[in-house]
Structure formats: C-alpha cells, structure tokens
Design a protein around this motif. Sequence first.
Motif, PDB file in Angstrom:
ATOM      1  N   LEU C  45       0.826  -1.225   0.000  1.00  0.00           N
ATOM      2  CA  LEU C  45       0.000   0.000   0.000  1.00  0.00           C
ATOM      3  C   LEU C  45       0.846   1.256   0.000  1.00  0.00           C
ATOM      4  N   THR C  46       2.105   1.169  -0.425  1.00  0.00           N
ATOM      5  CA  THR C  46       2.920   2.401  -0.437  1.00  0.00           C
ATOM      6  C   THR C  46       2.396   3.319  -1.561  1.00  0.00           C
ATOM      7  N   PRO C  47       2.221   4.601  -1.276  1.00  0.00           N
ATOM      8  CA  PRO C  47       1.637   5.505  -2.296  1.00  0.00           C
ATOM      9  C   PRO C  47       2.605   5.762  -3.442  1.00  0.00           C
ATOM     10  N   ILE C  48       2.048   6.187  -4.587  1.00  0.00           N
ATOM     11  CA  ILE C  48       2.873   6.538  -5.760  1.00  0.00           C
ATOM     12  C   ILE C  48       2.916   8.067  -5.819  1.00  0.00           C
ATOM     13  N   ALA C  49       4.112   8.634  -5.878  1.00  0.00           N
ATOM     14  CA  ALA C  49       4.239  10.108  -5.949  1.00  0.00           C
ATOM     15  C   ALA C  49       4.044  10.541  -7.400  1.00  0.00           C
ATOM     16  N   PRO C  50       3.364  11.684  -7.639  1.00  0.00           N
ATOM     17  CA  PRO C  50       3.206  12.138  -9.028  1.00  0.00           C
ATOM     18  C   PRO C  50       4.538  12.681  -9.536  1.00  0.00           C
ATOM     19  N   GLN C  51       5.061  12.100 -10.652  1.00  0.00           N
ATOM     20  CA  GLN C  51       6.362  12.632 -11.143  1.00  0.00           C
ATOM     21  C   GLN C  51       6.061  13.533 -12.339  1.00  0.00           C
ATOM     22  N   PRO C  52       6.573  14.779 -12.359  1.00  0.00           N
ATOM     23  CA  PRO C  52       6.286  15.696 -13.483  1.00  0.00           C
ATOM     24  C   PRO C  52       6.905  15.148 -14.759  1.00  0.00           C
ATOM     25  N   GLY C  53       6.327  15.462 -15.911  1.00  0.00           N
ATOM     26  CA  GLY C  53       6.794  14.929 -17.205  1.00  0.00           C
ATOM     27  C   GLY C  53       7.985  15.713 -17.707  1.00  0.00           C
ATOM     28  N   LYS C  54       8.455  15.371 -18.911  1.00  0.00           N
ATOM     29  CA  LYS C  54       9.711  15.952 -19.420  1.00  0.00           C
ATOM     30  C   LYS C  54       9.411  17.037 -20.446  1.00  0.00           C
ATOM     31  N   ALA C  55       8.225  17.053 -21.085  1.00  0.00           N
ATOM     32  CA  ALA C  55       7.848  18.100 -22.061  1.00  0.00           C
ATOM     33  C   ALA C  55       8.969  18.302 -23.059  1.00  0.00           C
ATOM     34  N   LEU C  56       9.272  17.282 -23.864  1.00  0.00           N
ATOM     35  CA  LEU C  56      10.403  17.378 -24.811  1.00  0.00           C
ATOM     36  C   LEU C  56      10.160  18.519 -25.800  1.00  0.00           C
ATOM     37  N   TYR C  57       8.873  18.723 -26.174  1.00  0.00           N
ATOM     38  CA  TYR C  57       8.680  19.704 -27.253  1.00  0.00           C
ATOM     39  C   TYR C  57       9.127  21.089 -26.807  1.00  0.00           C
ATOM     40  N   ARG C  58       9.158  21.304 -25.473  1.00  0.00           N
ATOM     41  CA  ARG C  58       9.553  22.654 -25.048  1.00  0.00           C
ATOM     42  C   ARG C  58      11.053  22.850 -25.263  1.00  0.00           C
ATOM     43  N   GLN C  59      11.855  21.749 -25.173  1.00  0.00           N
ATOM     44  CA  GLN C  59      13.296  21.959 -25.435  1.00  0.00           C
ATOM     45  C   GLN C  59      13.534  22.243 -26.925  1.00  0.00           C
ATOM     46  N   VAL C  60      12.668  21.709 -27.777  1.00  0.00           N
ATOM     47  CA  VAL C  60      12.927  21.850 -29.219  1.00  0.00           C
ATOM     48  C   VAL C  60      12.503  23.241 -29.685  1.00  0.00           C
ATOM     49  N   LEU C  61      11.333  23.693 -29.196  1.00  0.00           N
ATOM     50  CA  LEU C  61      10.787  24.931 -29.781  1.00  0.00           C
ATOM     51  C   LEU C  61      11.510  26.138 -29.190  1.00  0.00           C
ATOM     52  N   PRO C  62      11.724  27.186 -30.006  1.00  0.00           N
ATOM     53  CA  PRO C  62      12.265  28.436 -29.435  1.00  0.00           C
ATOM     54  C   PRO C  62      11.245  29.052 -28.482  1.00  0.00           C
ATOM     55  N   GLY C  63      11.695  29.945 -27.644  1.00  0.00           N
ATOM     56  CA  GLY C  63      10.875  30.500 -26.556  1.00  0.00           C
ATOM     57  C   GLY C  63       9.542  31.017 -27.054  1.00  0.00           C
ATOM     58  N   ILE C  64       9.603  31.819 -28.135  1.00  0.00           N
ATOM     59  CA  ILE C  64       8.376  32.525 -28.545  1.00  0.00           C
ATOM     60  C   ILE C  64       7.318  31.495 -28.971  1.00  0.00           C
ATOM     61  N   MET C  65       7.775  30.349 -29.469  1.00  0.00           N
ATOM     62  CA  MET C  65       6.797  29.390 -29.999  1.00  0.00           C
ATOM     63  C   MET C  65       6.192  28.550 -28.886  1.00  0.00           C
ATOM     64  N   GLN C  66       6.753  28.608 -27.661  1.00  0.00           N
ATOM     65  CA  GLN C  66       6.297  27.653 -26.635  1.00  0.00           C
ATOM     66  C   GLN C  66       4.877  27.966 -26.192  1.00  0.00           C
ATOM     67  N   VAL C  67       4.550  29.250 -26.109  1.00  0.00           N
ATOM     68  CA  VAL C  67       3.215  29.572 -25.564  1.00  0.00           C
ATOM     69  C   VAL C  67       2.114  29.001 -26.470  1.00  0.00           C
ATOM     70  N   PRO C  68       2.141  29.277 -27.790  1.00  0.00           N
ATOM     71  CA  PRO C  68       1.065  28.667 -28.606  1.00  0.00           C
ATOM     72  C   PRO C  68       1.118  27.137 -28.588  1.00  0.00           C
ATOM     73  N   ALA C  69       2.339  26.582 -28.509  1.00  0.00           N
ATOM     74  CA  ALA C  69       2.410  25.100 -28.503  1.00  0.00           C
ATOM     75  C   ALA C  69       1.738  24.579 -27.236  1.00  0.00           C
ATOM     76  N   ASP C  70       2.045  25.219 -26.092  1.00  0.00           N
ATOM     77  CA  ASP C  70       1.372  24.774 -24.847  1.00  0.00           C
ATOM     78  C   ASP C  70      -0.139  24.845 -25.012  1.00  0.00           C
ATOM     79  N   LEU C  71      -0.597  26.005 -25.547  1.00  0.00           N
ATOM     80  CA  LEU C  71      -2.056  26.208 -25.668  1.00  0.00           C
ATOM     81  C   LEU C  71      -2.662  25.119 -26.546  1.00  0.00           C
ATOM     82  N   LEU C  72      -2.005  24.865 -27.694  1.00  0.00           N
ATOM     83  CA  LEU C  72      -2.575  23.899 -28.648  1.00  0.00           C
ATOM     84  C   LEU C  72      -2.634  22.508 -28.013  1.00  0.00           C
ATOM     85  N   LEU C  73      -1.511  22.093 -27.384  1.00  0.00           N
ATOM     86  CA  LEU C  73      -1.486  20.734 -26.802  1.00  0.00           C
ATOM     87  C   LEU C  73      -2.509  20.632 -25.678  1.00  0.00           C
ATOM     88  N   ALA C  74      -2.573  21.641 -24.836  1.00  0.00           N
ATOM     89  CA  ALA C  74      -3.521  21.554 -23.717  1.00  0.00           C
ATOM     90  C   ALA C  74      -4.950  21.507 -24.253  1.00  0.00           C
TER      91      ALA C  74
END
Lengths: 373, 191, 214, 375
Positions: C45-74
């Motif tokens: 019964l040991t609990p599982i901790a939520p581990q945050p994901g890696k979001a690879l697409y954010r490393q690939v996209l330049p800064g300005i493109m990240q906001v629309p990419a986040d919006l689209l994926l979400a």
Amino acid sequence: MSDGIFGVENAWLDAAIRIQLIVGLMTVVVMGLIYLERKILARFQQRLGPTRTGPAGLLQSVADALKLVGKEDLRPRNADPWTFELAPYLVFVPVFLGFVVVPFVAGWEVRVVELGLIYFVSVSSLSIIGWIMAGWGSDNRYAMIGGMRAAAQAISYELPLVLALISVAMVADSYNLEEIVQGQAATPNIVWQPLVVVVFLIAGLAELNRTPFDIPVGESEVVGGPFVEYSGIRWSFFFLAEYAALFIMSLIFAAVFLGGWAWPLGEEWGRGWQLVLVSVKAGTFMFFVFWVRASVPRLRIDQLMSFSWKILLPLMLVQVLINGAVLVYGGSLWILTIAGLVGVGVLAKLVGDAVSQPRPKVVAASAEGEVAS
Amino acid sequence: MTTDGTTPAGDESEASVAELVDTFENTIWPSIDRVLAGVDVRPERGVLDLIVHVPRADVVRALRMLKQGDELQFNYLRSLTAVDNEADGVDVVYHLYSIPKNINVTVKVTLPADDKVLETATTVWQAANWLERETAEMFGIRFTGHPDPRTLLMPEDMTDVFPLLKSHPFAEIELLQGELLGHERGAGGDE
Amino acid sequence: MAITPGTANATPTETTPPAVAPSVPEPFVPTRIMPTEHPSEISRLTPIAPQPGKALYRQVLPGIMQVPADLLLAASRKSSLWPMTFGLACCAIEMIATYMAHYDLDRFGIVPWPSPRQSDVMIVAGTVTKKMAPAVKLLYEQMPNPKWVISMGACATNGGPYTRYDRVLQGVDKIVPVDVYVPGCPPRPEALIDSFLALQDQIMEERSSEGRGV
Amino acid sequence: MVTETAPEFETQDLLINVGPQHPSTHGVFRMVLEVDGEVVKELVPHIGYLHRGAEKLCENNDFRQGVGYMDRTEYLAAHNAELSYVMAVEALAELEVPARAQWIRMILCELNRLSSHFMFFGAFGVDVGVFGTPFVYAWRERETLIDLFEEISGDRMMYAYFRAGGLAWEVPANFKERVHEVLKSSRQGVKDFDGLLTENEIFIARTKNVGIISAEDAIEIGMSGSSLRASGVNLDIRKTEPYLFYDQVEFDVPLGENGDVFDRYYVRLQEMEQSMRIIEQCLERLEDGPIMPEKMPRMLRLPEGQEVYIRTEAPRGEYGVYLVSKGGNKPWRLKVRSACLSNLQALRQMSVGQYVADAIIILGSIDIVLSEVDR
C-alpha cells in the motif's frame, strides 16, 4: 499512359507529386472517417456524438491526433524491441502501397498498372505480418492471442477475397483497374456477379477486422488484441491504418463492382461528376461497415474459420467454374446473373438453417407445475 | 435428550409446564425426529422455520440423513454461516430447503470458543464449498477435509485475521473532515 | 493541486511596526491515525508520488513558440480525454449511465477505452479495498503520462459508508495522486460531467511552465 | 463438442489472467484461465476484491440504518435487497405492515426487477460483441425507470425507501399514471431486445448449447433464480413460499430446457413480461390507506435471542437475510445470502472445455453483481 500531372514530364517527379497528394488526401480523409464513424455510431445509438470540440465537433479527430502525439511513448520492459518498434510501420505502409492502383477519377490514379488487381491483393495481405509482429513483440498474453487470431482470420478470408476479384476480372477480361472501370460504362459488374459482391462484402469485413469479424481486437475478450501494449503515436499508426484500409477497400469496391467513375455516363459529364459518383459509391460501402458494426454481435474463432473454409471458398470455386464455362463457350452474360442469384440463395439458406431454430418455446410452468428435479 | 412429547415429572403447575414444553405439532419436527432417530437432536421454535440443534460429533451424518432420506429430501443447501456468541462459542448454522417437499429447516451446531473445528459438509452438498471457505476465514473455524481451504474474500497471505468475530475492532477514521478545517479531533460530537 | 494549508500567504508584512509581534498562526497539523496495517499489506500500500513529465517539445521549440504550442497541446488534451473502463462498485453504474445516450460523455470527446495504455484518465468509481489496491497502483503505473485521476464517489474519496471496516482503504489518494474529487454516493451523472469540466479547466491551467509540464 | 487435437505435437498451455480490470467482468472479478490454444482447460475464479464488510458494519448500526447497506450490497436491485432486510426486522419485531405499503413494495420490487434485467441485457449484449447498441437501448429504458424511482424516493440508485413497518413516505399523487407510462416504454424496450438479439443468427450461433448445466448439478451447487430456472428447475420463491401478496396475483414462471446461455437469456426476457403482468394486477388492487402502522415504537428494540432467515426472489436469485438479535437496537449478526456467490460456483463447471470467448459469455450469462458476491 496519362501524361504527367501539372505538365511535369519527369516520370519520377510526377510519381512523387502524386504520392504526396495521396498522403495528404489520406490523412484528411482518415480523420474525417474517424469523426464520421463516431457520429454515425452515436446516431445509431440515439446519442449526439462529439459536439463540443470545434463547430459541431469537427475538430475532434484533430484533437485526438494531437493528444496522441503528445503522449508518453511506453515500451514494456521485456518486449522484443525490434518487432515492437517495427510492427506499426509494417501495418501502416502496405495500406498506403495499395493506393498506387486505386482509380479515383479518369486520369488521377498514381500509376496505371497492368496487373492492378493482383498488385492490390498481394500488397494488402502484407499487413498481416505487422499484426503478428505486434502480437508477438508486446509480450502480453492478450496480444499473443490477438495476433494468432488475426493471422488465422486473415489467411482464411484472403482466399475468398482473391477468388472474388479473379472472377470479376474474368468478366471484365482484364486486371488493369482502369480498363475494368471503363468496361463498366454500360452496366456495372454487380449485375453480372451478385454472389461475388456478397462474398466480397463478407471477406472485406473480415480483412478489415470489423464486426462481426473483429475477433483479434474484440474488446470483451482480448481487450484490444495486438494493440494492447501500444500507446501514443505508435497506437495511432494502427488506428490510422485501420481506417485507411477501410477507405481503400471501399474505393476498390466502388471501382470493381459499381462501375467506379464510368457508370452511369461518367465519360461524358467530365471529372466533377465522376468525383461525385466515386464518393457516393465508396460512401455506401463505408456506411454499410458502420451499420454492421452497430448491430451485429461477434463470431467465435472456430465459427469464423468454418464459415470461410466450408461455405465461402466452395461457393467461389463454383462461381469461377461457371464464369469460365459461360465466357469460353460464348453464352450470354445473363446466365452469369442467374447463376449468381442462385448462389446468393444457396448462401442465405446455408447460413439460415445452420444457425437459427424455430422460436424457442419456454414452457411457462403454472403455479403447481411439477418439479423437474 | 429427545423430547418424546410426554412432560418430565416436574413439580411446576400443569399449565405452565404445558406451554413450556412445546410439542411442535404443526411444524415438521415429528418427521425430523423420525428421520434423525440415531442422533441426539434438540428442537427449538424459530420465528419462521424450525431450528434443530445437532451435537458437533455427528453433524455431517445428520445432514446426510436429512438429504438422502426419501421422506424429507433436503437437497438444497440455502446458506451456511456462523454466529459468534463470544463466551459460549460459535454456532455454525445450516439453512436447508427441500425442493420436492417445499419445507425448510435450520440446523445449528455450537462449537466451543477455544477449539473451533468442524467436519466439512462439502461431501453432502457442493454448495458448501465456497460458503465454508468464507465462514472459515471470517470466524476462524477450521473445516477438516475441505477440498481447497484457501481464503475466499481475504488476501491469500492473511489467514490470521478473522474480521467478523466480535473481538475484531472497527477501524478508526484516519483523517476527519473537521480536522482539515482546524478543529481538534474529538472536539465535535465524535463519541 | 492539493491545497497546501496556509504556507503561501502567512508572511507578515514588515512595513508597519507591529505593536505586538504578529502571532503567525502555526499551520494546524491534523492528527493522522496510522491505519492498522497487516504486516504483509504495508509493502503493497505504499503511495505513488506524481512525477512531473519531461515536455520534450519545449526543449525543441524556441521560446516565442512555446506559448502557442502549450495552448494547442492543452486544448487537444482537454477535448479528447480517454478514460479507462474501470468500474469497481455502485459508482460504476452511474459512470456507465453518464456514457449512455441520456447524458452522453461522447459529446466532450470522452470515449471509454479498455486498455490502460491508451487512456489518459483513470476514474476510480467505487470502494478501493486493500486487496484491490495493488491492482489500482499497477493500472496507474501502466498509463502513459500525462495522466489524471478522478476519485468518483465517497468511497474512493475517503472510504464513504465503509470507512469503519479495516479491509477498506480510506480514500484512493492514499496510493494514487488524485486530481478531482467527486462527492456523492453515488454521484449523479451531472456531477461526473462537472468533474470532467473541472479537470478540463485544470488541464488548461497546468499548461504553462510551472504546471505539470508534460 | 471440441474435437480432440492430435497428441503428437507438444503444445504449451497459456495462463491468461482475466484481471480485476476487464471490460466484461462486470466489476472486480478475476479469473485465471489455463488455455490450450483456444480451449479453456482450467478456470480458477478469484473474488474478494470488493469485500467491504457490509455485514460487520451493520452490526455497528441500529436497525433503521441497515437499509442503506442493503442498497449498496445489491446496487442493481436495491428495492429487492431492502425488502428482505425490512421483512426480517418486521418478523422479529412483530410489526403489522398495512396492505397499501405491501402493494407499493410489490410494485417497486417488480419494477426494480425490470431495471436490473435491462442492465443484464445491456452488459450481455456488449459481452457477445455488439459495439454498444444493446447498452444504449437498455439504458434508455433504465433511465425512464430511474426517473420514476427518483420521483418516489429522491435518489437514482440508493433509495432507502422501505422502512421497518412500511414505507418512508407516501408515493407521489400521479403514481399510477407514471407507472403505466413506464410500463409502456419498458414493453417497447423488451420488444426491441427481442428483435435486436433473439432473432440474430450470430447471437444464436454464439449462445446455443454453450455453458450447459444440468438441473441436478444446478441444485447441488445451490444456484437460484433465472440461472436455475433456465436448467428446468421450477423453483421461484414467489410461487413456492409466497411473501407480500404474491399469492393473490397470478403469473407464470418461465423455465428453460437445456440450461445453456441462450436459455438463461431467454428466461430473463420472459420473466420481464411476467413482471409487467404482476405490476398491472397490483396497480388495480392498490387502494388508499395508511403506509405505516399506527403504534410504531419510537426506538426500535428487538426481543432477546430471536433469529429469522427471510428469503425473497431478487432478479439474480434468492436474496436471503439471516438476522440474529440479542436485544438492544443493533443486530447481533446479519448474514446476507448472496445469489451471485452460489451461481458463481458453477462458473468453473460450465466453462471448462469451452472456448475462451465462451467463458466470457458464460460469466456474463450468470449476471453477477460483485458487491453482492463479496458483500
């Protein structure tokens, strides 16, 4: 040989452009099909289907695809790496290879291949290897059973499908799909070969693994069959391949049996009308497949196999014999129609009395009924 | 001791003795008494159907006689369970029903609290298989000769906890709703 | 995100000299009674901790493109939540009622999928007993990231009417990180639809960098 | 009916775990199948994943609070479960239930049998393979029934409407018209299922002569309800030991012939028509009157050392409540006799030797509710 599209002379460049057109068309059409299936199935079940994403839910499959792209890519630890990775491609690519010969409209197929029909059948049976690799590679018992069932089903329904296409090619006197379609300008082949149309529908359903033959992916038994362990983009390859196969099967059905873009008056009224003709005919096949999925239960694996080997195959062999006799000895084609209709009656009777009995009488014991113990 | 209907020579007044010893005439006790001749049986009047107390030693023999006798034919084991009476032991209860005769009887066996062992009834009815497994793991009774004595509802490796015994405590509520809002435990009406 | 009791805004302001030292209300720590664990159960019964994901697409996209990419994926994740067919008890019947024609979750793009590999949401509908807990944990681990958990009904939230029995886990958040709790026993189908809407809002909020970032 | 394969090539049996999470195990039921190719050689059922101690918790609550646990133990037919519990308490406390309350109880129990059988048809249709249409047809009818229950008791599934001695409150004024409406839509629903599944060749091919159990084995294993009557045993508690007013209404008890999956399906279909017949007769005989006895004791205390075993005919079989009381307002011991537990014991005997796909259908045909199996 039609000249290059957009006036491009270099054959290779021309082929490349056409392939790109097909790939572009394919992704749009498959997404539309996924959305249409959910809407039509919902309508069968008095539901609304997707309405919230985009106007009337039109962007639903776009959302599904994007979400699947963004999913984490999992692979079971002791899965066989190469077979697991390559299985989606081996299922996906043969379906696209099949599009080379598909006659959309008068001059718009990628290549006019002399043995078009034989090429289509041989390519479409390649994807079975992909299914078995998926079943074996993902180290999951459900996937294993699903893979084996997919192999058994595909092989046993490949034969009636091939014989059906051969007997139509005998009537149309050519394997080249373009000539088959042009030959039907006056009367579509369905008139000459009614039994072959019925067998093609049944075998087509089995090839596409759709209900009532969705035994390899039957949810209630093997929980998604060979695709159990796939997630994200890999799984969407399988999903797209399934709908692409449905699209190509419906186009072949329209071209070979319903006269493709030729019948009625396809030549005279130009490409616009031909496009309408082909899409209506392909649409009827797809609607038939969705309709069957919403109303017919699933067959068991042994019933499925015995149905193919014991009923469909003999009927098709007899049909080919009759075709040969009539065409060689110069009888009129109407004899084929009558033979075909007799064949459909025999098939219906075989299926009918093999299964259904008179409505079962359940004795309603009144209050002091004696106890049968 | 089998009450053969005649009242023992006691000194109470005739009336009180009469209604004390119930002769069960409208129940099926006479036929059961005949069928279970060799067994020391004590009847008791239940609210709905007759209750028969059978000693622990020959319970399976009695059950088989009740089932195979052509006069009663109790061929349907309705349910098998146990009642924990803390000090004076655990009684195992069999509810039987005869489909041909449409009659019911409840057979009860009391086991002393310290050694709860009883012979299995699966030889008489197959229905008793799972019912006995459940009663065994819930009350700690050991049914000797049971074909597969694994636990049914509890996990496989928990064979020492018997939840339905009166001694087994109820679980405490680990986190009260009020506590998240800052009230101390026990402040409200939490008895 | 679970409400962290009183840490963010407890910092006293230094500008006005306090007449008396402001009594920082020390956060109230609820007295948690340790559940009576059977020795063989503790490991399961040991609990599982939520581990945050890696979001690879954010490393690939330049800064300005990240906001629309986040919006689209979400937006795409929000509108195609695939729950896993996983009903435990009475709440499962209400969950099925929500999929059916009368309430029709398919309108929101929510289609139940049999295998955990292809699903994003795990609806825990019913009482989680300690014998079922390892299976729930296994199913949660099998689901690919980004995944969410809806704890449907009183039983899954804190044991519901069966809290006082020691074979019942008092709440599924003891073993799996839960995103949305649905009150009710069983909750009405409208409540489940409301929980999906709440989950969709949470997904839209989570899309920026400090969110789950998957 | 399975041909013996040639022994010379050596095959290895596969262990399949149809796990606690599976689309067609109707909840948290797990069975481990030992499979040779497609044929099931051995089936080991595992239950207990939903054992949440309803019996133990009832011992901690007084008699009025036990009704809630009975709803949650049999959540598809909550009225029938409440009926057994409430009749047991009344038998011990010698409470006289007024006639109007008994007639309303009979109507609600039969309506709940309809909604439970509709749920069975929906789930069974999906097991057999139709993508979702039977489920949606079933739920169209269930929603009308659930709306009626909600108007009466205020809750969709957990009604707690029957109380020791009668009913919680009066039924709404338009009760009779509403019940007639619901009956009309249910009759249409039964006709739909008859058309959708009974005449379907593939359905008959999949369910005829599959999972056969003989009458003797069924009695020996203690099965009850439609699964027992499908094997030809004429045992319906509403007929053999009539409770409420079942002896004043006439209805038939449908029996199957060879106890296969199709008979279990078809007996339930016939039973629904009989239930509708019963409801109509009850509606005619329903007259005004009190719904609770006048002198209800304020604090329900039961006499010392009494016990009773009440059994009623729930949709899945015999739902029995064995209540032991040692005085005070809390039961000393409450045992729920679960029909699904006994029917499930026959699963192994019916499925060994059949195909994997059949084992799933046989499990579906017994129609189990896991919270009643594990209590």
